[in-house]
Scaffold this motif. Structure first.
Motif, PDB file in Angstrom:
ATOM      1  N   PRO A 182       0.828  -1.204   0.000  1.00  0.00           N
ATOM      2  CA  PRO A 182       0.000   0.000   0.000  1.00  0.00           C
ATOM      3  C   PRO A 182       0.869   1.263   0.000  1.00  0.00           C
ATOM      4  N   PHE A 183       0.215   2.427  -0.098  1.00  0.00           N
ATOM      5  CA  PHE A 183       0.930   3.702   0.025  1.00  0.00           C
ATOM      6  C   PHE A 183       0.174   4.578   1.032  1.00  0.00           C
ATOM      7  N   LYS A 184       0.848   5.591   1.573  1.00  0.00           N
ATOM      8  CA  LYS A 184       0.264   6.459   2.589  1.00  0.00           C
ATOM      9  C   LYS A 184      -0.097   7.820   1.992  1.00  0.00           C
ATOM     10  N   ALA A 185      -1.274   8.268   2.314  1.00  0.00           N
ATOM     11  CA  ALA A 185      -1.726   9.611   1.924  1.00  0.00           C
ATOM     12  C   ALA A 185      -2.979   9.938   2.728  1.00  0.00           C
ATOM     13  N   GLU A 186      -3.180  11.200   2.975  1.00  0.00           N
ATOM     14  CA  GLU A 186      -4.395  11.642   3.655  1.00  0.00           C
ATOM     15  C   GLU A 186      -5.429  12.021   2.591  1.00  0.00           C
ATOM     16  N   VAL A 187      -6.678  11.620   2.831  1.00  0.00           N
ATOM     17  CA  VAL A 187      -7.760  11.929   1.905  1.00  0.00           C
ATOM     18  C   VAL A 187      -8.803  12.769   2.641  1.00  0.00           C
ATOM     19  N   TYR A 188      -9.083  13.952   2.096  1.00  0.00           N
ATOM     20  CA  TYR A 188     -10.088  14.841   2.670  1.00  0.00           C
ATOM     21  C   TYR A 188     -11.252  14.962   1.686  1.00  0.00           C
ATOM     22  N   PHE A 189     -12.452  14.776   2.218  1.00  0.00           N
ATOM     23  CA  PHE A 189     -13.653  15.028   1.432  1.00  0.00           C
ATOM     24  C   PHE A 189     -14.179  16.416   1.779  1.00  0.00           C
ATOM     25  N   VAL A 190     -14.445  17.202   0.734  1.00  0.00           N
ATOM     26  CA  VAL A 190     -14.900  18.588   0.914  1.00  0.00           C
ATOM     27  C   VAL A 190     -16.335  18.699   0.423  1.00  0.00           C
ATOM     28  N   ASN A 191     -17.189  19.225   1.268  1.00  0.00           N
ATOM     29  CA  ASN A 191     -18.599  19.431   0.923  1.00  0.00           C
ATOM     30  C   ASN A 191     -18.708  20.711   0.092  1.00  0.00           C
ATOM     31  N   THR A 192     -19.138  20.578  -1.161  1.00  0.00           N
ATOM     32  CA  THR A 192     -19.214  21.737  -2.067  1.00  0.00           C
ATOM     33  C   THR A 192     -20.642  22.224  -2.295  1.00  0.00           C
ATOM     34  N   ARG A 193     -21.586  21.738  -1.505  1.00  0.00           N
ATOM     35  CA  ARG A 193     -22.963  22.206  -1.682  1.00  0.00           C
ATOM     36  C   ARG A 193     -23.085  23.648  -1.193  1.00  0.00           C
ATOM     37  N   LEU A 194     -24.208  24.267  -1.482  1.00  0.00           N
ATOM     38  CA  LEU A 194     -24.453  25.650  -1.092  1.00  0.00           C
ATOM     39  C   LEU A 194     -24.919  25.704   0.362  1.00  0.00           C
ATOM     40  N   PHE A 195     -24.219  26.459   1.183  1.00  0.00           N
ATOM     41  CA  PHE A 195     -24.614  26.678   2.577  1.00  0.00           C
ATOM     42  C   PHE A 195     -25.425  27.977   2.616  1.00  0.00           C
ATOM     43  N   THR A 196     -26.698  27.854   2.945  1.00  0.00           N
ATOM     44  CA  THR A 196     -27.618  28.994   2.853  1.00  0.00           C
ATOM     45  C   THR A 196     -28.041  29.478   4.231  1.00  0.00           C
TER      46      THR A 196
ATOM     47  N   ARG B  12     -26.697  50.085  13.118  1.00  0.00           N
ATOM     48  CA  ARG B  12     -26.402  48.659  13.165  1.00  0.00           C
ATOM     49  C   ARG B  12     -27.084  47.985  11.973  1.00  0.00           C
ATOM     50  N   ALA B  13     -26.588  46.819  11.599  1.00  0.00           N
ATOM     51  CA  ALA B  13     -27.182  46.102  10.475  1.00  0.00           C
ATOM     52  C   ALA B  13     -27.035  44.605  10.693  1.00  0.00           C
ATOM     53  N   PHE B  14     -27.942  43.836  10.084  1.00  0.00           N
ATOM     54  CA  PHE B  14     -27.834  42.382  10.108  1.00  0.00           C
ATOM     55  C   PHE B  14     -28.500  41.836   8.859  1.00  0.00           C
ATOM     56  N   GLY B  15     -28.208  40.559   8.573  1.00  0.00           N
ATOM     57  CA  GLY B  15     -28.772  39.939   7.383  1.00  0.00           C
ATOM     58  C   GLY B  15     -28.309  38.497   7.247  1.00  0.00           C
ATOM     59  N   THR B  16     -28.345  37.979   6.035  1.00  0.00           N
ATOM     60  CA  THR B  16     -27.958  36.600   5.754  1.00  0.00           C
ATOM     61  C   THR B  16     -27.046  36.557   4.527  1.00  0.00           C
ATOM     62  N   TYR B  17     -26.350  35.421   4.360  1.00  0.00           N
ATOM     63  CA  TYR B  17     -25.517  35.222   3.173  1.00  0.00           C
ATOM     64  C   TYR B  17     -25.460  33.732   2.867  1.00  0.00           C
ATOM     65  N   ALA B  18     -25.003  33.388   1.686  1.00  0.00           N
ATOM     66  CA  ALA B  18     -24.866  31.994   1.250  1.00  0.00           C
ATOM     67  C   ALA B  18     -23.504  31.827   0.579  1.00  0.00           C
ATOM     68  N   PHE B  19     -22.854  30.691   0.835  1.00  0.00           N
ATOM     69  CA  PHE B  19     -21.526  30.459   0.255  1.00  0.00           C
ATOM     70  C   PHE B  19     -21.358  28.978  -0.057  1.00  0.00           C
ATOM     71  N   LYS B  20     -20.339  28.679  -0.856  1.00  0.00           N
ATOM     72  CA  LYS B  20     -19.940  27.297  -1.104  1.00  0.00           C
ATOM     73  C   LYS B  20     -18.441  27.263  -1.367  1.00  0.00           C
ATOM     74  N   ILE B  21     -17.859  26.066  -1.229  1.00  0.00           N
ATOM     75  CA  ILE B  21     -16.417  25.905  -1.457  1.00  0.00           C
ATOM     76  C   ILE B  21     -16.173  25.840  -2.960  1.00  0.00           C
ATOM     77  N   GLU B  22     -15.346  26.745  -3.437  1.00  0.00           N
ATOM     78  CA  GLU B  22     -15.065  26.843  -4.870  1.00  0.00           C
ATOM     79  C   GLU B  22     -13.776  26.126  -5.241  1.00  0.00           C
ATOM     80  N   ASP B  23     -12.729  26.282  -4.431  1.00  0.00           N
ATOM     81  CA  ASP B  23     -11.433  25.655  -4.671  1.00  0.00           C
ATOM     82  C   ASP B  23     -11.099  24.815  -3.443  1.00  0.00           C
ATOM     83  N   ALA B  24     -11.381  23.503  -3.537  1.00  0.00           N
ATOM     84  CA  ALA B  24     -11.227  22.629  -2.376  1.00  0.00           C
ATOM     85  C   ALA B  24      -9.784  22.564  -1.897  1.00  0.00           C
TER      86      ALA B  24
END
Length: 375
Positions: free
Chosen positions: A94-108, A131-143
């Protein structure tokens, strides 16, 4: 097929790994696939589902990134890792490496808000806080970039961990944006859509620099102190109401409130003082009209035209207001909208002067009683 062939076939299947991540959470952004000593067999199956990316890390260095699909891991589809490992003709299992899974869905529906009031300099109201407040949505573009610059070696990176950083970034850029907009203070609450679009464009590069795509940004509310709201509402009404009528109305309301104030002698004295001032003005006007009528009747002639009333301009908060009559000016003084040091001007005066220095207006100063002497 002999028994040894069966054993060989069974062992060969055991050497083939399946690397996948089934997300059963709503807030996980990055999950590290745990393996014993990070060992991966030659020919292992990598399954990347929709809304995911898989990132291979070799001894802290970013290697290969996989989009959704199913892959058999070998030197052909691990070109960067093969280079880092120095595999020229394949690799030994076998060989050794770390594997990361990145969630790329939209977080709303992510929340943001200003922790501290934002100070703005308005031309009419001076320094004000909002003062101000609100909401935003983002997603991972470059994992790969996101893991390298933000996640690091965190094995389970959640939405909460990145939100604190993003909210601080948003608050800073929001403050800069509304400060540079230089809008009249009353227009901030009325133009939230335009401000939201502007903030979105300003903040996008900041998010992209760490591999995140800011998809939506909304300002839901811009709030300010109640006292400032009242001033803004009153200022807006001045443009639509007759100023002379408004000052008379305010003077009458001030007299009514002061007369009804039973909290102490000072309140009663103030109400009496303003009442006397208004009574003197109204009495003087009545006496003057009566004398004119009597003289006209005695002489058997028509009365002359009424004299033209002097019109005064005055300054409030650095802005010119008026013209108003003496009576209206008296009402403003009684309501404490203007004071003895307020600058006034009428036709014939060379310059603006304090109200207390204009001879015919000095009588207004006596309409408010002095403080009671100490017993």
């Amino acid at each position: 097929m002999g028994i040894f062939d069966e054993i060989k076939k069974k062992l060969s299947h055991e050497f083939i790994d399946i690397i996948e991540w089934l997300d059963n959470t709503n807030d996980t952004i990055v999950h590290r696939f745990e393996r014993y000593q990070n060992e991966i067999k030659n020919g292992a199956q990598l399954v990347v589902r929709e809304g995911q990316m898989a990132v291979f890390i070799n001894e802290g260095q970013l290697a290969d990134v996989f989009s959704p699909g199913t892959y058999t891991l070998n030197t052909q589809n691990l070109p960067i890792l093969a280079t880092l490992k120095g595999w020229k003709y394949g690799f030994n299992s076998p060989f050794k490496a770390e594997v990361y899974f990145v969630n790329t869905r939209l977080f709303t529906d992510e929340k943001w808000g200003t922790k501290n009031p934002v100070t703005l300099n308005d031309d009419r109201f001076g320094f004000v806080e909002v003062r101000a407040f609100g909401t935003y949505a983002f997603k991972i573009e470059d994992a790969g970039m996101f893991i390298k610059d933000v996640v690091g070696t965190d094995s389970h990176f959640t939405n909460y961990e990145i939100n604190e950083h993003l909210k601080s970034l948003i608050s800073t850029r929001f403050t800069d944006t509304i400060g540079e907009a230089n809008l009249p203070i009353e227009l901030y609450a009325a133009n939230t859509n335009e401000l939201s679009d502007t903030c979105l464009e300003v903040m996008k590069p900041e998010f992209s620099s760490v591999g995140i795509s800011l998809e939506k940004f909304f300002i839901e509310n811009v709030s300010m102190p109640e006292e400032l709201k009242k001033e803004i509402f009153e200022y807006s009404r001045l443009n639509k109401l007759d100023l002379d009528k408004l000052t008379k109305f305010k003077a009458a309301k001030a007299i009514e409130v002061a007369a009804a104030n039973e909290s102490g002698a000072a309140g009663a004295g103030m109400g009496m003082g303003m009442g006397f001032a208004m009574a003197q003005q109204m009495g003087g006007m009545f006496n003057q009209q009566t004398q004119t009528t009597t003289q006209a009747a005695g002489n058997g002639a028509m009365p002359p035209p009424l004299p033209t009333q002097t019109q005064y301009f005055y300054a409030v908060n650095g802005q010119q207001a008026g013209p108003v009559t003496y009576e209206a000016l008296s009402g403003l003084f009684a309501a404490k909208t203007i004071a003895a040091d307020t600058l006034v001007w009428k036709q014939g005066m060379a310059n603006w002067s304090a109200l207390s220095s204009v001879p015919e207006l000095q009588s207004l100063l006596g309409s408010v009683p002095p403080p009671l002497p100490n017993n």
